[in-house]
Motif scaffolding. Sequence first.
Motif, PDB file in Angstrom:
ATOM      1  N   LYS A   1       2.178  10.436   6.300  1.00 12.12           N
ATOM      2  CA  LYS A   1       2.064  12.073   6.294  1.00 12.12           C
ATOM      3  C   LYS A   1       3.681  12.580   6.161  1.00 12.12           C
ATOM      4  O   LYS A   1       3.573  13.715   5.811  1.00 12.12           O
ATOM      5  CB  LYS A   1       1.812  12.291   7.895  1.00 12.12           C
ATOM      6  CG  LYS A   1       0.339  12.160   8.106  1.00 12.12           C
ATOM      7  CD  LYS A   1      -0.631  13.105   7.037  1.00 12.12           C
ATOM      8  CE  LYS A   1      -1.984  12.967   7.328  1.00 12.12           C
ATOM      9  NZ  LYS A   1      -2.350  13.879   6.486  1.00 12.12           N
ATOM     10  N   GLU A   2       4.404  11.841   6.187  1.00  9.45           N
ATOM     11  CA  GLU A   2       5.875  12.258   6.009  1.00  9.45           C
ATOM     12  C   GLU A   2       6.325  12.414   4.431  1.00  9.45           C
ATOM     13  O   GLU A   2       6.499  13.461   4.008  1.00  9.45           O
ATOM     14  CB  GLU A   2       6.977  11.280   6.603  1.00  9.45           C
ATOM     15  CG  GLU A   2       8.211  11.794   6.534  1.00  9.45           C
ATOM     16  CD  GLU A   2       9.275  10.817   7.119  1.00  9.45           C
ATOM     17  OE1 GLU A   2      10.244  10.167   6.315  1.00  9.45           O
ATOM     18  OE2 GLU A   2       9.125  10.820   8.241  1.00  9.45           O
TER      19      GLU A   2
ATOM     20  N   GLN B   1       3.018   3.513  12.465  1.00 12.25           N
ATOM     21  CA  GLN B   1       4.083   3.541  11.620  1.00 12.25           C
ATOM     22  C   GLN B   1       3.473   3.993  10.255  1.00 12.25           C
ATOM     23  O   GLN B   1       4.180   5.022   9.291  1.00 12.25           O
ATOM     24  CB  GLN B   1       4.916   2.213  11.327  1.00 12.25           C
ATOM     25  CG  GLN B   1       5.676   1.792  12.801  1.00 12.25           C
ATOM     26  CD  GLN B   1       6.180   0.626  12.493  1.00 12.25           C
ATOM     27  OE1 GLN B   1       5.451  -0.396  12.132  1.00 12.25           O
ATOM     28  NE2 GLN B   1       7.440   0.334  12.690  1.00 12.25           N
ATOM     29  N   LEU B   2       2.532   3.411   9.675  1.00 13.09           N
ATOM     30  CA  LEU B   2       1.919   3.824   8.222  1.00 13.09           C
ATOM     31  C   LEU B   2       1.274   5.176   8.227  1.00 13.09           C
ATOM     32  O   LEU B   2       1.680   5.897   7.398  1.00 13.09           O
ATOM     33  CB  LEU B   2       0.859   2.821   8.171  1.00 13.09           C
ATOM     34  CG  LEU B   2       0.251   2.783   6.996  1.00 13.09           C
ATOM     35  CD1 LEU B   2       1.017   2.271   5.752  1.00 13.09           C
ATOM     36  CD2 LEU B   2      -1.003   1.874   6.942  1.00 13.09           C
TER      37      LEU B   2
ATOM     38  N   VAL C   1      -3.695  12.289  16.494  1.00 12.02           N
ATOM     39  CA  VAL C   1      -2.379  13.016  17.035  1.00 12.02           C
ATOM     40  C   VAL C   1      -1.562  12.973  15.745  1.00 12.02           C
ATOM     41  O   VAL C   1      -0.717  13.888  15.376  1.00 12.02           O
ATOM     42  CB  VAL C   1      -2.122  12.848  18.188  1.00 12.02           C
ATOM     43  CG1 VAL C   1      -0.797  13.208  18.740  1.00 12.02           C
ATOM     44  CG2 VAL C   1      -2.871  13.206  19.326  1.00 12.02           C
ATOM     45  N   LEU C   2      -1.304  11.789  15.459  1.00 12.55           N
ATOM     46  CA  LEU C   2      -0.202  11.402  14.030  1.00 12.55           C
ATOM     47  C   LEU C   2      -0.874  12.259  12.803  1.00 12.55           C
ATOM     48  O   LEU C   2       0.167  11.934  11.969  1.00 12.55           O
ATOM     49  CB  LEU C   2      -0.179   9.931  13.976  1.00 12.55           C
ATOM     50  CG  LEU C   2       0.402   9.254  15.449  1.00 12.55           C
ATOM     51  CD1 LEU C   2       0.647   7.786  15.000  1.00 12.55           C
ATOM     52  CD2 LEU C   2       2.055   9.638  15.348  1.00 12.55           C
TER      53      LEU C   2
ATOM     54  N   ALA D   1       0.855  -1.374   0.086  1.00  7.55           N
ATOM     55  CA  ALA D   1       0.162   0.087   0.119  1.00  7.55           C
ATOM     56  C   ALA D   1       0.529   1.354   0.102  1.00  7.55           C
ATOM     57  O   ALA D   1       0.353   2.081  -0.943  1.00  7.55           O
ATOM     58  CB  ALA D   1      -0.822   0.201   1.356  1.00  7.55           C
ATOM     59  N   LEU D   2       1.735   1.273   0.654  1.00  8.30           N
ATOM     60  CA  LEU D   2       2.775   2.444   0.903  1.00  8.30           C
ATOM     61  C   LEU D   2       3.590   2.728  -0.643  1.00  8.30           C
ATOM     62  O   LEU D   2       3.493   3.783  -0.875  1.00  8.30           O
ATOM     63  CB  LEU D   2       3.949   2.267   1.834  1.00  8.30           C
ATOM     64  CG  LEU D   2       3.534   2.738   3.398  1.00  8.30           C
ATOM     65  CD1 LEU D   2       4.542   2.257   4.342  1.00  8.30           C
ATOM     66  CD2 LEU D   2       3.309   4.063   3.359  1.00  8.30           C
ATOM     67  N   ASP D   3       4.017   1.771  -1.220  1.00  7.30           N
ATOM     68  CA  ASP D   3       4.385   1.749  -2.380  1.00  7.30           C
ATOM     69  C   ASP D   3       3.620   2.418  -3.616  1.00  7.30           C
ATOM     70  O   ASP D   3       3.801   3.038  -4.214  1.00  7.30           O
ATOM     71  CB  ASP D   3       4.948   0.459  -3.030  1.00  7.30           C
ATOM     72  CG  ASP D   3       6.087  -0.203  -2.205  1.00  7.30           C
ATOM     73  OD1 ASP D   3       6.698   0.689  -1.613  1.00  7.30           O
ATOM     74  OD2 ASP D   3       6.269  -1.500  -2.403  1.00  7.30           O
ATOM     75  N   TYR D   4       2.264   1.935  -3.351  1.00  8.06           N
ATOM     76  CA  TYR D   4       1.343   2.522  -4.072  1.00  8.06           C
ATOM     77  C   TYR D   4       0.901   4.054  -3.944  1.00  8.06           C
ATOM     78  O   TYR D   4       0.852   5.010  -4.620  1.00  8.06           O
ATOM     79  CB  TYR D   4      -0.091   1.777  -4.045  1.00  8.06           C
ATOM     80  CG  TYR D   4      -1.362   2.207  -4.978  1.00  8.06           C
ATOM     81  CD1 TYR D   4      -1.382   1.953  -6.259  1.00  8.06           C
ATOM     82  CD2 TYR D   4      -2.155   3.122  -4.440  1.00  8.06           C
ATOM     83  CE1 TYR D   4      -2.381   2.243  -7.183  1.00  8.06           C
ATOM     84  CE2 TYR D   4      -3.118   3.580  -5.248  1.00  8.06           C
ATOM     85  CZ  TYR D   4      -3.335   3.288  -6.469  1.00  8.06           C
ATOM     86  OH  TYR D   4      -4.369   3.408  -7.267  1.00  8.06           O
TER      87      TYR D   4
END
Length: 137
Positions: free
Chosen positions: A78-79, A72-73, A102-103, A47-50
Amino acid sequence: MDGSITQERDFASVVVIDDDCDSLDFLTTLLERRGIRCAAFWQSQEALDYIREHPVLVVITDIFMPEIDGVQLISVIKECRPEVSVIALSGYNQSYLRCMQVLGAIAGMSKPVDSDALVAAIDRCLTSGAAVETYEN
């Protein structure tokens, strides 16, 4: 086999991530029936790669997952893509949903998800009117 279950991912502006295949199927079916095209992933790294490679507007993610958990996700999303709206889901302690906000999550919802509340939150995200909210059943 990769960690995705949606074939037409190139056009999806909403990403759904959940390691529970039944929950993932429920969410994607719900969204598709409401006319919201989504890409579904049961592995968070896929999912992050996508998300890094496509113009995603909204991410709906479970908090407790193997590999990369929701904390972490959301931090990584957000980064690398701060403009993406994140909706966090949890079937456990609701204090985790507040932590996700909060994240950077714009909403936290308990499982089982209130279908109308989820679609309304996505609509707000897609129209740039997102507000921080927590939904508990």
